[in-house]
Motif scaffolding. Structure first.
Motif, PDB file in Angstrom:
ATOM      1  N   THR A  84       5.962  60.039   1.284  1.00 20.13           N
ATOM      2  CA  THR A  84       5.408  61.069   2.254  1.00 20.13           C
ATOM      3  C   THR A  84       5.460  60.944   3.650  1.00 20.13           C
ATOM      4  O   THR A  84       5.434  61.955   4.420  1.00 20.13           O
ATOM      5  CB  THR A  84       4.163  61.112   1.740  1.00 20.13           C
ATOM      6  N   LEU A 276       2.639  59.452  -5.245  1.00 21.37           N
ATOM      7  CA  LEU A 276       1.883  59.903  -3.993  1.00 21.37           C
ATOM      8  C   LEU A 276       0.899  58.786  -3.568  1.00 21.37           C
ATOM      9  O   LEU A 276       0.150  58.277  -4.564  1.00 21.37           O
ATOM     10  CB  LEU A 276       1.224  61.189  -4.325  1.00 21.37           C
ATOM     11  N   ARG A 297      -2.067  65.049   4.082  1.00 16.40           N
ATOM     12  CA  ARG A 297      -0.766  65.594   3.986  1.00 16.40           C
ATOM     13  C   ARG A 297      -0.640  67.083   3.763  1.00 16.40           C
ATOM     14  O   ARG A 297      -0.504  67.465   2.633  1.00 16.40           O
ATOM     15  CB  ARG A 297       0.021  64.766   2.899  1.00 16.40           C
ATOM     16  N   VAL A 300       1.983  68.652   1.551  1.00 18.28           N
ATOM     17  CA  VAL A 300       2.161  68.090   0.099  1.00 18.28           C
ATOM     18  C   VAL A 300       1.130  68.591  -0.833  1.00 18.28           C
ATOM     19  O   VAL A 300      -0.059  68.561  -0.679  1.00 18.28           O
ATOM     20  CB  VAL A 300       2.270  66.599   0.090  1.00 18.28           C
TER      21      VAL A 300
END
Lengths: 440, 440
Positions: A84, A276, A297, A300
């Protein structure tokens, strides 16, 4: 074109596919990654497991569904890592996908709550392969019973149990009873398939616990009418390939010899959620913010059965309409981000709850309007066929159902792979080693 | 009832099933043994392999077909031994069947003429499992080509070869070309499926050598029009999972990198033929007398592809109509024996020869009347759908074909089992280890 923001969507189920479609007219390029080549209409999977539909009736190639959406590329592949920080997704074949936005929507799988050793004895139902394995097991059980010379062995082959009284368990049990009582009529010479016992086993106090109590009671009545023995308040203590053991309370147990046990008692989130760096709930679902992105994030997103979303005091359920709504929402949120607008919060619109039980039996809860029996079944049928993707599939499914309805026949009763019925000799591996060997 | 003569029929293909039906009104009890639960309409198997039809479209459970014939019992089982002196058939599950009459009709399998090591690289087409394995391989090849980064690897994934220019090879090649040119149109972003090369390779001087030369020439023309490269007079010297080698004559060879090679070059009789103490021909077929019984054993019959029958100076061909006629004849012969009448001699009635090539392309030889192109294709279609067993199947197949005809779409394009496309990394095992593991 490569200057456009790149959206990587992992999973071609309801959430992933609906997100892809939501972005059809946006100036993005999308890569949809799935380890299978098809979208699966999961609500009808139990029909494939019970030989009522063929696998292609409820599945369509993702490429085909999306062939006219020019901004999407479909990639067959398995995700092995997500970075990520570096905004990269890695695939098992060595491929690397850089992304500007990521949607992880890889769904759920069945879970055995710490009893993974039950998996071989009691298969679950999540994929087409699962459905074909269950079909094979159920059809072979009647063959084994017919070939068995020992009466105890014969009885064990005619003993079916479905563990878990949720929608999938109810569907499977109801349809198994229909197969035993109607579909196989006149086909055997040494056994009477109608003598098969189909038990639906629920640890909690009632079946379909997500429905109002009155509909749970109606469902139980309809199941009994179809020939299912409904057992509630009895947790399963043990399952192996010869049978299962029930807790009766007070330390007492009941051991039931049964060669066919199906598992419909639990689901867990896809293991990809663990890739994740994000908090997850007890079932492995990723906790997401109001816009379905993960904390810290904003690029995401997680949607569908993999996402843990709370709406007020209730969790958004793991059902197809919720997954579609989340998918569509992620499309909207990405569009908002690109336009530097704040992303809207996700709001689940709950239109009601449906569960089918068997021939002419279903329950429907439309928040106020409660239906059961024939009316509910028609409601369920129309809703499901209407939402089935791809016009041809819809037509094929309707044709198959009309046929099945009038004749009680189920057209997909093919057992793949050569099978050696070892009958009364106590074979333990009865679910087919052969197909794969044949496939080489 | 157990005082009645017991007829054991091994194999539920055309010969076995037609023999069973021929004895429907006779005072015998019949046990039909097959290691699969279904009768397979083999002439349409290539359609399952090429995703045009679902497996259940062309197969029906033997029990279901025979449910109303009270004198027959269907037994799922695999024959391991035959004791012709003691009149017993032994099954893999320990079962023993005493018989008064035996019909062995276990058909044929594909043969690699001493090159069994080619089997993994070039699968053949005889069973539903074979068809699904070929379907998987063909569809995955396009996926691998799309994912490949190396141009040589990509080209090898887009190179298809069918070895053997008989009816099966012609059908497969013609349909592969249709898939590449039409079905997959617009679905890929990095490759153009229409650039795939489909080669039909025949060692002899012409394709469809059982047809008159003029029809062979017409078939080759139609194949070329569909996009198939027809290669004749070139034997295959070697096949492995990276490609194949052709003999060009004069000791020269051509090596072609190709990841998808299909085998349609040879058949051999079922190994069960070896269980009889009887003479067999070079292909393993059992030599039978004029009434289809084996010499010295008037109660043991062989029919269908397993039987070597000569009619005047010609061998009866291994086609469905011949198998049905043989099956019916064995029924008549058993009836005659029971009435102490002499059994009639078998006479093959040859109505003609049909082969389909692809969309709107076929050849038909009706001994005098020769058809090709659209007219032949319609003739072929009507004949095949008409003979397809089971009314529902016929309806389903017609619907699927009508759909496919208007849309060029093939509805059964589902790849079973998760697949890890390892693309350009040179994976050799590309035909799916996964499905069986998933099935446990």
């Amino acid at each position: 074109m490569h200057g456009q923001p790149h959206v990587v969507i992992v999973g071609g189920g309801f959430a992933g596919l609906w997100a892809t479609r939501a972005l059809a007219r946006d100036a993005v390029r999308i890569t949809l990654v799935d380890r299978r080549n098809h979208h699966l209409f999961q609500p009808l999977l139990y029909q494939v497991a019970t030989a009522g539909l063929s696998a292609p009736d409820i599945a369509a190639p993702l490429r085909h569904i999306l062939r006219r959406q020019g901004n999407v590329e479909v990639r067959l592949g398995e995700v092995t890592a997500i970075d990520t920080a570096g905004r990269q997704v890695r695939l098992a074949d060595g491929g690397v996908l850089d992304y500007d936005f990521l949607l992880l929507a890889s769904g759920a799988t069945h879970a055995y709550f710490g009893h993974d050793d039950w998996a071989t004895a009691a298969p679950g139902l999540k994929t087409l392969e699962d459905a074909l394995a269950i079909r094979r097991r159920v059809l072979l059980a009647f063959e084994r019973a017919e070939a068995a010379s020992d009466p105890d062995q014969r009885a064990a082959w005619l003993e079916f149990a479905v563990v878990g009284g949720g929608p999938t368990g109810v569907e499977l049990a109801g349809t198994l009873a229909e197969i035993a009582r109607h579909t196989l009529r006149d086909e055997f010479r040494r056994i009477d398939p109608a003598q098969a016992r189909v038990r639906l086993i629920e640890a909690g106090p009632r079946v379909l616990s997500s429905f109002p109590e009155s509909l749970s009671a109606k469902a139980a009545t309809q199941l009994r009418r179809l020939g299912v023995e409904v057992v509630t308040g009895r947790p399963v203590a043990h399952i192996d390939d010869q049978g299962y053991t029930l807790e009766l309370g007070d330390g007492r147990q009941e051991r039931v010899p049964a060669r066919t046990v199906l598992w419909a008692a639990g689901v867990a989130a896809s293991p990809l959620g663990a890739l994740l760096q994000a908090e997850r709930d007890h079932a492995g679902r990723v906790l997401v913010g109001p816009d379905l992105s993960i904390p810290g994030r904003p690029e995401v997103f997680v949607a569908g059965d993999l996402a843990s979303v709370r709406q007020g005091d209730r969790a958004v359920p793991g059902v197809a309409p919720a997954a579609k709504q989340m998918g569509r929402h992620v499309g909207d949120a990405i569009r908002a981000r690109l336009a530097s607008r704040p992303a809207p919060g996700f709001r689940y619109r709950d239109f009601g709850n449906l569960a089918t039980i068997g021939r002419m039996a279903a329950v429907v809860d439309l928040h106020g309007l409660k239906l059961s029996g024939i009316v509910a079944w028609w409601f369920w049928l129309v809703a499901h066929v209407f939402f089935l993707i791809g016009f041809r599939n819809r037509l094929a499914v309707l044709t198959n159902w009309a046929w099945a309805y009038w004749t009680y026949q189920r057209h997909a009763r093919i057992i793949f792979g050569p099978s050696r019925p070892r009958g009364a000799t106590g074979d333990t591996d009865d679910t087919g080693d052969a197909p794969a060997e044949r496939r080489r």
